[in-house]
Design a protein around this motif. Structure first.
Motif, PDB file in Angstrom:
ATOM      1  N   ARG A 208      23.706  84.101 -48.281  1.00  0.00           N
ATOM      2  CA  ARG A 208      23.222  85.468 -48.541  1.00  0.00           C
ATOM      3  C   ARG A 208      22.002  85.471 -49.471  1.00  0.00           C
ATOM      4  NH1 ARG A 208      29.039  87.599 -50.415  1.00  0.00           N
ATOM      5  NH2 ARG A 208      28.752  85.647 -51.554  1.00  0.00           N
ATOM      6  N   ASP A 209      21.100  84.522 -49.228  1.00  0.00           N
ATOM      7  CA  ASP A 209      19.871  84.429 -50.003  1.00  0.00           C
ATOM      8  C   ASP A 209      18.690  84.438 -49.034  1.00  0.00           C
ATOM      9  OD1 ASP A 209      18.145  84.129 -52.162  1.00  0.00           O
ATOM     10  OD2 ASP A 209      18.180  81.948 -52.013  1.00  0.00           O
ATOM     11  N   LEU A 210      18.484  85.595 -48.403  1.00  0.00           N
ATOM     12  CA  LEU A 210      17.451  85.699 -47.380  1.00  0.00           C
ATOM     13  C   LEU A 210      16.062  85.902 -47.968  1.00  0.00           C
ATOM     14  CD1 LEU A 210      19.336  87.932 -44.780  1.00  0.00           C
ATOM     15  CD2 LEU A 210      19.291  85.446 -44.980  1.00  0.00           C
ATOM     16  N   GLY A 211      15.968  86.100 -49.297  1.00  0.00           N
ATOM     17  CA  GLY A 211      14.671  86.356 -49.906  1.00  0.00           C
ATOM     18  C   GLY A 211      13.705  85.197 -49.783  1.00  0.00           C
ATOM     19  N   SER A 212      14.214  83.967 -49.931  1.00  0.00           N
ATOM     20  CA  SER A 212      13.338  82.792 -49.857  1.00  0.00           C
ATOM     21  C   SER A 212      13.183  82.261 -48.439  1.00  0.00           C
ATOM     22  CB  SER A 212      13.882  81.673 -50.757  1.00  0.00           C
ATOM     23  OG  SER A 212      15.196  81.322 -50.387  1.00  0.00           O
ATOM     24  N   LEU A 213      13.885  82.842 -47.483  1.00  0.00           N
ATOM     25  CA  LEU A 213      13.800  82.379 -46.101  1.00  0.00           C
ATOM     26  C   LEU A 213      12.384  82.481 -45.530  1.00  0.00           C
ATOM     27  CD1 LEU A 213      15.314  81.238 -43.698  1.00  0.00           C
ATOM     28  CD2 LEU A 213      15.948  83.563 -43.036  1.00  0.00           C
ATOM     29  N   PRO A 214      11.619  83.566 -45.809  1.00  0.00           N
ATOM     30  CA  PRO A 214      10.254  83.642 -45.270  1.00  0.00           C
ATOM     31  C   PRO A 214       9.348  82.501 -45.732  1.00  0.00           C
ATOM     32  CG  PRO A 214      10.973  85.810 -45.979  1.00  0.00           C
ATOM     33  CD  PRO A 214      12.016  84.841 -46.439  1.00  0.00           C
ATOM     34  N   THR A 215       9.605  81.915 -46.913  1.00  0.00           N
ATOM     35  CA  THR A 215       8.769  80.810 -47.378  1.00  0.00           C
ATOM     36  C   THR A 215       8.961  79.576 -46.494  1.00  0.00           C
ATOM     37  OG1 THR A 215      10.476  80.104 -48.958  1.00  0.00           O
ATOM     38  CG2 THR A 215       8.824  81.650 -49.734  1.00  0.00           C
ATOM     39  N   PHE A 216      10.215  79.283 -46.131  1.00  0.00           N
ATOM     40  CA  PHE A 216      10.469  78.161 -45.223  1.00  0.00           C
ATOM     41  C   PHE A 216       9.906  78.456 -43.836  1.00  0.00           C
ATOM     42  CE2 PHE A 216      13.807  77.533 -48.423  1.00  0.00           C
ATOM     43  CZ  PHE A 216      13.662  76.188 -48.698  1.00  0.00           C
ATOM     44  N   ALA A 217      10.047  79.704 -43.395  1.00  0.00           N
ATOM     45  CA  ALA A 217       9.518  80.081 -42.080  1.00  0.00           C
ATOM     46  C   ALA A 217       7.997  79.938 -42.044  1.00  0.00           C
ATOM     47  CB  ALA A 217       9.929  81.512 -41.747  1.00  0.00           C
ATOM     48  N   ALA A 218       7.329  80.282 -43.148  1.00  0.00           N
ATOM     49  CA  ALA A 218       5.869  80.159 -43.199  1.00  0.00           C
ATOM     50  C   ALA A 218       5.437  78.701 -43.125  1.00  0.00           C
ATOM     51  CB  ALA A 218       5.339  80.796 -44.481  1.00  0.00           C
ATOM     52  N   ALA A 219       6.133  77.818 -43.860  1.00  0.00           N
ATOM     53  CA  ALA A 219       5.806  76.389 -43.819  1.00  0.00           C
ATOM     54  C   ALA A 219       6.035  75.816 -42.433  1.00  0.00           C
ATOM     55  CB  ALA A 219       6.641  75.635 -44.856  1.00  0.00           C
ATOM     56  N   TYR A 220       7.149  76.196 -41.816  1.00  0.00           N
ATOM     57  CA  TYR A 220       7.446  75.707 -40.470  1.00  0.00           C
ATOM     58  C   TYR A 220       6.427  76.237 -39.462  1.00  0.00           C
ATOM     59  CZ  TYR A 220       9.815  75.108 -35.993  1.00  0.00           C
ATOM     60  OH  TYR A 220      10.109  74.770 -34.702  1.00  0.00           O
ATOM     61  N   GLY A 221       6.039  77.506 -39.598  1.00  0.00           N
ATOM     62  CA  GLY A 221       5.056  78.094 -38.694  1.00  0.00           C
ATOM     63  C   GLY A 221       3.718  77.378 -38.766  1.00  0.00           C
ATOM     64  N   CYS A 222       3.256  77.076 -39.992  1.00  0.00           N
ATOM     65  CA  CYS A 222       1.993  76.345 -40.146  1.00  0.00           C
ATOM     66  C   CYS A 222       2.092  74.956 -39.537  1.00  0.00           C
ATOM     67  CB  CYS A 222       1.634  76.246 -41.634  1.00  0.00           C
ATOM     68  SG  CYS A 222       1.076  77.796 -42.359  1.00  0.00           S
ATOM     69  N   ALA A 223       3.230  74.290 -39.758  1.00  0.00           N
ATOM     70  CA  ALA A 223       3.411  72.953 -39.187  1.00  0.00           C
ATOM     71  C   ALA A 223       3.408  73.007 -37.664  1.00  0.00           C
ATOM     72  CB  ALA A 223       4.718  72.348 -39.689  1.00  0.00           C
ATOM     73  N   LEU A 224       4.047  74.032 -37.112  1.00  0.00           N
ATOM     74  CA  LEU A 224       4.119  74.157 -35.658  1.00  0.00           C
ATOM     75  C   LEU A 224       2.738  74.374 -35.062  1.00  0.00           C
ATOM     76  CD1 LEU A 224       6.282  74.141 -33.452  1.00  0.00           C
ATOM     77  CD2 LEU A 224       6.340  76.637 -33.597  1.00  0.00           C
ATOM     78  N   VAL A 225       1.927  75.214 -35.713  1.00  0.00           N
ATOM     79  CA  VAL A 225       0.568  75.456 -35.234  1.00  0.00           C
ATOM     80  C   VAL A 225      -0.251  74.174 -35.302  1.00  0.00           C
ATOM     81  CG1 VAL A 225      -1.588  76.667 -35.740  1.00  0.00           C
ATOM     82  CG2 VAL A 225       0.577  77.911 -35.790  1.00  0.00           C
ATOM     83  N   CYS A 226      -0.133  73.441 -36.418  1.00  0.00           N
ATOM     84  CA  CYS A 226      -0.886  72.191 -36.555  1.00  0.00           C
ATOM     85  C   CYS A 226      -0.462  71.166 -35.514  1.00  0.00           C
ATOM     86  CB  CYS A 226      -0.689  71.615 -37.963  1.00  0.00           C
ATOM     87  SG  CYS A 226      -1.533  72.550 -39.256  1.00  0.00           S
ATOM     88  N   ARG A 227       0.821  71.139 -35.183  1.00  0.00           N
ATOM     89  CA  ARG A 227       1.301  70.186 -34.188  1.00  0.00           C
ATOM     90  C   ARG A 227       0.831  70.573 -32.782  1.00  0.00           C
ATOM     91  NH1 ARG A 227       6.051  67.067 -35.905  1.00  0.00           N
ATOM     92  NH2 ARG A 227       6.131  67.211 -38.169  1.00  0.00           N
ATOM     93  N   LEU A 228       0.846  71.879 -32.491  1.00  0.00           N
ATOM     94  CA  LEU A 228       0.390  72.321 -31.178  1.00  0.00           C
ATOM     95  C   LEU A 228      -1.100  72.096 -31.000  1.00  0.00           C
ATOM     96  CD1 LEU A 228       2.377  75.676 -30.774  1.00  0.00           C
ATOM     97  CD2 LEU A 228       2.784  73.529 -29.567  1.00  0.00           C
ATOM     98  N   CYS A 229      -1.841  72.188 -32.112  1.00  0.00           N
ATOM     99  CA  CYS A 229      -3.296  72.056 -32.038  1.00  0.00           C
ATOM    100  C   CYS A 229      -3.779  70.661 -32.399  1.00  0.00           C
ATOM    101  CB  CYS A 229      -3.952  73.074 -32.982  1.00  0.00           C
ATOM    102  SG  CYS A 229      -3.577  74.791 -32.572  1.00  0.00           S
ATOM    103  N   TYR A 230      -2.876  69.714 -32.477  1.00  0.00           N
ATOM    104  CA  TYR A 230      -3.275  68.344 -32.796  1.00  0.00           C
ATOM    105  C   TYR A 230      -4.271  67.855 -31.737  1.00  0.00           C
ATOM    106  CZ  TYR A 230      -2.886  63.436 -34.122  1.00  0.00           C
ATOM    107  OH  TYR A 230      -3.152  62.158 -34.542  1.00  0.00           O
TER     108      TYR A 230
END
Length: 430
Positions: A208-230
């Protein structure tokens, strides 16, 4: 910057001048009993400025020191802020965590400069992530994110952030080894990283600590974009479209089936519930309005009586006592420190992905705090890096700052391969 003594000395002078002006503002407008009350804070802030500048000059040789000076500038500004809430004094605890953050910055810098070395420790990073997850499940108590050891509270989920960012930055080279599964090209490393992210999401939801969840989602999103655009990866527009649709669907489902307390925050009318769910946000907005552009004066505010005034709604507390302009200046310094590594182009794809992940984590975390305090989004209860009070958050932020610095001063060394020495053959005597 190291060879140019004037420029180095100029940066030190700017840091000292900024902190000196803030201390002078406390002397002229602050809420204190005697001038002697300002002495511990003054000595601590200016002393740290001088000592850290000397240490950088003598013991560290790197390509740039800009991030170091900006971090020092920001941390001592936060020490001054935290020492004035509710009356001028000296926040020893926050000062100690700031020094620890400076130390962890150098540790993070030294550990992440060589991307080949980090790449070789990928399995260890996954082990560390697993240990942190298990510690939350086994040591924090029933559905909690905190480990309490006497008067000390530790939040393992904060330590997961730099580990996860490093995992996002590793295994980029494997993207040209994608294999076609059904209609999509995927790599094993991306699937493992996605599984780790899903586990983190499930853990945050369960605790029940959803406040910090967007920070992990942002890091994962950036990694996913970098991997797709490698550059050597097989880029597929179809994959991007499918991922975007799935992401939007997951967000909609998360909002629809969010826990009750989250639903209340999404739909609450804070002015009709000033003594209930809207209490903190109402007080935060009132404090910002009363502070105006120049504030009531250091130590002259009243928001310090509200819970989490020095952490989750610290932006409003600063606005009340120092004014919106000073609060905005502190945020601009933080943003400049994050954006500088992106202006100075990193020399490896690993460091590019790592910097994007760190910046994403910090910007999202900062935005959630500020926008939540201003009632632009539901209140999430996260801290502003380097400014809010907090041990686990400050330690993590310091290490992340070191990762930012490593992106500006990378080191490329080939890993030494251990070779077995062949036994010498004995030559028979003639």
């Amino acid at each position: 910057m190291y060879k140019n003594g004037l420029f180095y000395g100029g940066c030190t002078a700017i840091v000292l001048l900024t902190h000196g002006i803030m201390l002078l503002a406390i002397l002229l407008r602050g809420n204190y009993d005697a001038v002697q009350d300002l002495l511990p804070l003054t000595v601590a802030v200016l002393g740290l400025d001088i000592v850290y500048s000397i240490v950088l000059r003598l013991f560290y040789r790197q390509m740039t020191y800009t991030s170091d000076f900006m971090l020092l500038l920001l941390l001592n500004i936060s020490v001054i802020f935290q020492s004035c809430f509710g009356g001028v004094g000296f926040s020893v605890k926050h000062y100690a965590t700031c020094i620890l953050a400076l130390i962890l910055c150098q540790v993070g810098f030294l550990l992440t400069r060589n991307h080949l070395w980090v790449q070789s420790k990928k399995k260890i990073l996954y082990i560390i992530l697993g240990v942190l997850i298990l510690s939350i499940l086994l040591l924090t108590g029933k559905r909690s994110m905190w480990i309490n050891i006497g008067p000390i509270s530790i939040q393992p989920s904060e330590f997961m952030k730099p580990v996860f960012v490093l995992l996002c930055a590793t295994s980029i080279r494997e993207q040209h080894e994608k294999k076609k599964v059904l209609f999509f090209y995927v790599s094993k490393e991306t699937m493992i990283l996605t599984a780790a992210f899903v586990v983190i999401v499930g853990l945050q939801w369960w605790c029940r600590d959803l406040g910090s969840l967007p920070t992990f989602a942002a890091a994962y999103g950036c990694a996913l974009v970098c991997r797709l655009c490698y550059p050597k990866a097989k880029f597929s527009k179809k994959t991007v479209i499918v991922i975007s649709v799935l992401g939007a669907a997951l967000v909609a489902l998360a909002i629809r089936f969010a826990p009750g307390y989250v639903q209340d925050r999404l739909s609450v009318d804070i002015w009709n519930q000033m003594e209930g769910n809207g209490y903190q946000q109402c007080k935060a907005l009132i404090a910002i309005a009363e502070g105006g552009l120049f504030g009531k004066g250091p130590g002259c505010g009243s928001l310090y009586r509200v819970f989490a005034s020095d952490t989750d709604i610290v932006f409003s507390t600063i606005c009340e006592e120092w004014g919106f302009l000073v609060a905005l200046l502190a945020i601009l310094i933080l943003m400049s420190m994050m954006l500088l590594p992106m202006i100075n182009k990193p020399r490896s794809y690993f460091h590019t992905t790592m910097i994007l992940g760190v910046v994403a984590v910090m910007i999202v975390q900062m935005g959630l705090n500020i926008f939540g305090s201003c009632n632009l989004i539901p209140f999430t209860g996260v801290t502003i890096p380097f400014i809010s009070q907090g041990g686990s958050s400050m330690i993590t932020s310091g290490f992340l700052a070191g990762m930012l610095k490593a992106g500006q001063s990378p080191v490329f060394r080939k890993l030494e391969q251990k070779t077995k020495k062949k036994p010498r053959r004995k030559v028979a005597a003639a």
